[in-house]
Design a protein around this motif. Structure first.
Motif, short mmCIF file in Angstrom:
data_model
loop_
_atom_site.label_atom_id
_atom_site.label_comp_id
_atom_site.label_asym_id
_atom_site.label_seq_id
_atom_site.Cartn_x
_atom_site.Cartn_y
_atom_site.Cartn_z
N THR A 46 16.96 -3.15 5.97
CA THR A 46 16.52 -4.25 6.81
C THR A 46 14.53 -4.22 5.94
OG1 THR A 46 14.64 -2.56 7.71
CG2 THR A 46 16.20 -3.02 9.16
N LEU A 47 14.86 -4.07 5.16
CA LEU A 47 13.79 -3.79 3.66
C LEU A 47 14.41 -5.06 2.94
CD1 LEU A 47 12.06 -0.26 2.86
CD2 LEU A 47 10.89 -2.14 3.68
N PRO A 48 13.66 -5.72 2.29
CA PRO A 48 14.01 -7.28 1.30
C PRO A 48 14.49 -6.13 -0.19
CG PRO A 48 12.24 -7.35 2.68
CD PRO A 48 12.12 -6.51 3.18
N PRO A 49 15.20 -6.09 -0.52
CA PRO A 49 15.62 -5.94 -1.62
C PRO A 49 14.35 -5.42 -2.86
CG PRO A 49 17.10 -6.98 -1.44
CD PRO A 49 16.16 -7.26 -0.15
N ASP A 65 0.91 -1.11 0.12
CA ASP A 65 -0.24 -0.09 -0.43
C ASP A 65 1.14 1.18 -0.08
OD1 ASP A 65 -1.83 2.00 0.79
OD2 ASP A 65 -2.48 1.34 2.23
N ALA A 66 0.88 1.94 -1.05
CA ALA A 66 2.03 3.14 -1.53
C ALA A 66 1.71 4.05 -0.14
CB ALA A 66 1.96 3.42 -3.03
N THR A 67 0.32 4.25 0.60
CA THR A 67 0.34 5.17 1.36
C THR A 67 0.96 4.62 2.97
OG1 THR A 67 -1.77 4.46 2.09
CG2 THR A 67 -1.30 5.86 -0.15
N CYS A 120 10.40 6.65 10.49
CA CYS A 120 11.67 5.63 10.27
C CYS A 120 12.30 6.34 9.96
CB CYS A 120 10.63 4.42 9.32
SG CYS A 120 9.53 3.40 10.49
N ALA A 121 12.25 7.47 9.28
CA ALA A 121 13.19 8.05 8.74
C ALA A 121 13.77 8.64 9.45
CB ALA A 121 12.54 8.68 7.42
N ALA A 122 13.36 9.26 10.76
CA ALA A 122 14.41 9.51 11.62
C ALA A 122 15.64 8.26 12.24
CB ALA A 122 14.08 10.04 12.42
N GLY A 123 14.98 7.01 11.76
CA GLY A 123 15.23 5.81 12.78
C GLY A 123 14.76 6.11 13.99
N PRO A 167 6.63 1.03 4.71
CA PRO A 167 6.59 -0.76 4.63
C PRO A 167 7.40 -0.65 5.48
CG PRO A 167 8.25 1.02 2.76
CD PRO A 167 7.42 1.19 3.56
N LEU A 168 7.53 -0.12 6.43
CA LEU A 168 8.52 -0.12 7.67
C LEU A 168 7.93 -0.44 8.90
CD1 LEU A 168 12.15 1.52 6.98
CD2 LEU A 168 12.05 -0.75 6.88
N CYS A 169 6.69 0.25 8.88
CA CYS A 169 6.45 0.02 10.09
C CYS A 169 5.04 -0.09 9.82
CB CYS A 169 6.25 0.66 11.74
SG CYS A 169 5.75 2.82 10.39
N GLY A 170 4.64 0.20 8.68
CA GLY A 170 3.27 -0.17 8.07
C GLY A 170 1.64 1.37 8.53
#
Length: 77
Positions: free
Chosen positions: A53-56, A11-13, A68-71, A16-19
């Motif tokens: 941590t994201l699969p390629p 879902d592009a909205t 998530c961008a801020a870690g 993909p790391l935390c949902g």
């Protein structure tokens, strides 16, 4: 013999790391056709994001969220 794996549809909205909602203005504009202000991600520093941590196969498919961008890890329930 190899087993085929069905592709994962993101879902592009959502991040993909935390949902969580990623609040991507570019995705909103793509879906609605209505011009949006520049997205927050255009000025964000992603150096602390755990992108490894994201699969390629999932990379570049959806924006990650600002947290998530801020870690910063997602809150534990």
């Amino acid at each position: 013999m190899t087993t085929a794996v069905a592709p994962t549809v993101l879902d592009a909205t959502r991040c993909p790391l935390c949902g969580e909602a990623n609040r991507c203005a570019m995705e909103v504009e793509r879906e609605t056709g209505q011009a949006q202000p520049p997205c927050w991600c255009m000025a964000a520093d992603f150096s602390l994001a755990p992108l490894d941590t994201l699969p390629p196969a999932l990379r570049g498919q959806a924006c990650i969220c600002a947290r998530c961008a801020a870690g910063t890890p997602p809150p534990q329930d």
